[in-house]
Structures are given as structure tokens and as C-alpha cells.
Write a protein that holds these residues in place. Structure first.
Motif, short mmCIF file in Angstrom:
data_model
loop_
_atom_site.label_atom_id
_atom_site.label_comp_id
_atom_site.label_asym_id
_atom_site.label_seq_id
_atom_site.Cartn_x
_atom_site.Cartn_y
_atom_site.Cartn_z
N LEU A 8 0.86 -1.19 0.00
CA LEU A 8 0.00 0.00 0.00
C LEU A 8 0.89 1.24 0.00
N ASP A 10 0.28 4.37 -0.55
CA ASP A 10 -0.24 5.60 0.06
C ASP A 10 -1.61 5.33 0.69
N GLU A 11 -2.16 6.39 1.30
CA GLU A 11 -3.45 6.24 1.98
C GLU A 11 -4.54 5.75 1.04
N THR A 14 -4.66 2.13 0.83
CA THR A 14 -5.29 1.55 2.03
C THR A 14 -6.81 1.65 1.93
N ASP A 44 1.75 -1.58 14.89
CA ASP A 44 2.14 -0.53 15.83
C ASP A 44 1.18 0.66 15.75
N GLY A 46 -0.21 3.96 14.67
CA GLY A 46 -0.03 4.68 13.42
C GLY A 46 0.16 3.80 12.20
N ALA A 47 0.05 2.49 12.37
CA ALA A 47 0.25 1.57 11.24
C ALA A 47 -0.89 1.67 10.23
N GLY A 48 -2.09 2.05 10.71
CA GLY A 48 -3.22 2.19 9.78
C GLY A 48 -4.40 1.27 10.08
N LYS A 49 -4.44 0.70 11.28
CA LYS A 49 -5.52 -0.23 11.65
C LYS A 49 -6.88 0.49 11.62
N THR A 50 -6.95 1.64 12.27
CA THR A 50 -8.19 2.41 12.30
C THR A 50 -8.53 2.94 10.91
N TYR A 51 -7.53 3.39 10.20
CA TYR A 51 -7.73 3.94 8.85
C TYR A 51 -8.34 2.88 7.92
N GLU A 116 -8.37 -3.88 17.68
CA GLU A 116 -6.96 -3.44 17.73
C GLU A 116 -6.42 -3.84 19.10
N ASP A 139 7.61 4.87 2.84
CA ASP A 139 6.60 5.86 3.26
C ASP A 139 5.20 5.25 3.30
N GLY A 140 5.08 4.01 2.81
CA GLY A 140 3.77 3.37 2.76
C GLY A 140 3.64 2.26 3.79
N ARG A 141 2.79 1.29 3.45
CA ARG A 141 2.52 0.18 4.36
C ARG A 141 2.51 -1.13 3.58
P1 ADP Z 1 -3.51 2.82 14.06
O1 ADP Z 1 -5.00 2.64 14.24
O2 ADP Z 1 -2.87 1.59 13.48
O3 ADP Z 1 -2.82 3.26 15.31
P2 ADP Z 1 -4.28 5.02 12.34
O4 ADP Z 1 -5.15 4.31 11.36
O5 ADP Z 1 -4.94 5.81 13.40
O6 ADP Z 1 -3.27 3.95 12.98
O7 ADP Z 1 -3.28 5.99 11.58
C1 ADP Z 1 -2.66 5.56 10.43
C2 ADP Z 1 -2.03 6.73 9.72
O8 ADP Z 1 -1.36 6.24 8.58
C3 ADP Z 1 -3.06 7.72 9.24
O9 ADP Z 1 -2.54 9.02 9.43
C4 ADP Z 1 -3.20 7.41 7.75
O10 ADP Z 1 -3.49 8.54 6.99
C5 ADP Z 1 -1.84 6.86 7.41
N1 ADP Z 1 -1.85 5.83 6.34
C6 ADP Z 1 -2.75 4.87 6.14
N2 ADP Z 1 -2.40 4.08 5.09
C7 ADP Z 1 -1.23 4.58 4.63
C8 ADP Z 1 -0.35 4.18 3.56
N3 ADP Z 1 -0.61 3.12 2.79
N4 ADP Z 1 0.77 4.91 3.38
C9 ADP Z 1 1.04 5.98 4.17
N5 ADP Z 1 0.25 6.40 5.19
C10 ADP Z 1 -0.87 5.70 5.42
#
Ligand code: ADP
Ligand code: MG
Length: 161
Positions: A8, A10-11, A14, A44, A46-51, A116, A139-141
Motif C-alpha cells: 500500500l 499511500d493512503e 489503504t 504498531d 499509526g500503522a493504519g488499523k483504524t484507517y 486493535e 513511506d507506505g505500508r
Molecule cells: P492505528 O490505528 O494503526 O494506530 P491510524 O489508522 O490511526 O493507525 O493511523 C494511520 C495513519 O497512517 C493515518 O494518518 C493514515 O493517513 C496513514 N496511512 C494509512 N495508510 C497509509 C499508507 N498506505 N501509506 C502511508 N500512510 C498511510
């Protein structure tokens, strides 16, 4: 396959994976109604679980605000045909809080439960059907989705398409 990997960049990627997950969940709706489906979200801060969950909920047609359950511990969403319960156990100091809060009632028929920090609620938290792991990659995931049950495997088969 018992697991799938998605890169992934970028956002937006995701968000697309969330939409894909939503379609896969929709395709097993009858099984969700019959027994429910549990998702373990790993990664971890900020990994993107909620996103990813927010993206899936949008694709399932939920139009309201999707908050992180970090402070409330549980956010509940009614979508077309089933309920999504989104937990975050990060603030648990002891796994027994899961039992004391009666959280087990939020699992079962008609419910998709995505959690989570399940490690903080083990061994009380019910077993997952799917484990979704997010990690930083540049910079991605990178996202690994693995099946832990027959129902989880069914979801993976749809995700592959
Ligand atoms: P978590 O719930 O895992 O702690 P969040 O979902 O709250 O994390 O935050 C994830 C952050 O990563 C958000 O700021 C989101 O915009 C960003 N993000 C999500 N997917 C990607 C991606 N593929 N590449 C870069 N940033 C991403
Ligand atoms: Mg989160």
C-alpha cells in the motif's frame, strides 16, 4: 492461499483495500448472520488499523463519523445487514477487564468484530477468523491478511479476485 500480501504505497491504496475487504465481507453476509466474524488487527501505533476500518465502513455504506475507539474502547456501526463492532484494547491494564466489562456480548451472530491490540485482551477475546497485520514499508505500508478459520479462508478467496 492462507494469506495474502498487499503493498500500500499511500493512503488511497489503504482505502482501496478497505473497500475490497468490505466487498469480501458482504459476500459472506449469510455466514456473518449465522455465526459472526472476528478480525484481529495487528500493527504498531499509526500503522493504519483504524484507517483501514474507516475505509471498510465507508465502503459498507456507513456515512457518519468513524472515530478511533482508543478512548471509548468500542464503537458500533449498523451497516447493510449486519453490525460492525470496532474495539481497541490499547488502554487495558489487565486482560480480565474484557470479562468484567461484559465485552463478550458484542461477539456472535450478525456481528463483524474488528479489534486493535487484542494481545491486551487475550486469552479472553474470542478467536479471530482473519488476522490483518499492517507494517511500515518506506513511506507506505504492507498489509498481510491471513485466515484462521474456514470462514476466514472464504473471505481470502474473495479478496484474491
Ligand atoms: P492505528 O490505528 O494503526 O494506530 P491510524 O489508522 O490511526 O493507525 O493511523 C494511520 C495513519 O497512517 C493515518 O494518518 C493514515 O493517513 C496513514 N496511512 C494509512 N495508510 C497509509 C499508507 N498506505 N501509506 C502511508 N500512510 C498511510
Ligand atoms: Mg487505531
Amino acid at each position: 492461499a492462507h494469506s495474502l500480501e498487499f503493498h500500500l504505497a499511500d493512503e488511497e491504496a489503504t482505502s482501496e483495500l478497505g473497500a475490497r475487504l468490505a466487498r469480501a465481507l458482504d459476500s459472506v453476509k449469510s455466514e456473518i448472520l449465522e455465526k459472526g466474524l472476528n478480525i484481529k488487527l495487528v500493527g504498531d501505533l499509526g500503522a493504519g488499523k483504524t484507517y483501514l476500518m474507516r475505509s471498510a465502513l465507508r465502503a459498507l455504506g456507513f456515512e457518519g463519523r468513524v472515530k478511533s475507539p482508543t478512548f471509548s474502547l468500542l464503537e458500533t456501526y449498523k451497516v447493510d445487514g449486519f453490525t460492525v463492532n470496532h474495539f481497541d484494547f490499547y488502554r487495558f491494564e489487565d486482560p480480565v477487564e474484557f470479562e468484567e466489562a461484559g465485552f463478550r456480548e458484542n461477539y456472535g451472530p450478525g456481528r463483524v468484530v474488528a479489534s486493535e491490540w487484542t494481545s491486551k485482551a487475550e486469552p479472553f477475546v474470542p478467536q479471530p477468523d482473519l488476522t490483518i497485520t499492517l507494517k511500515n514499508e518506506g513511506d507506505g505500508r504492507v498489509c498481510d491478511i491471513s485466515a484462521d478459520s474456514a470462514l476466514g479462508n472464504q473471505v481470502l478467496e474473495v479478496l484474491k479476485k
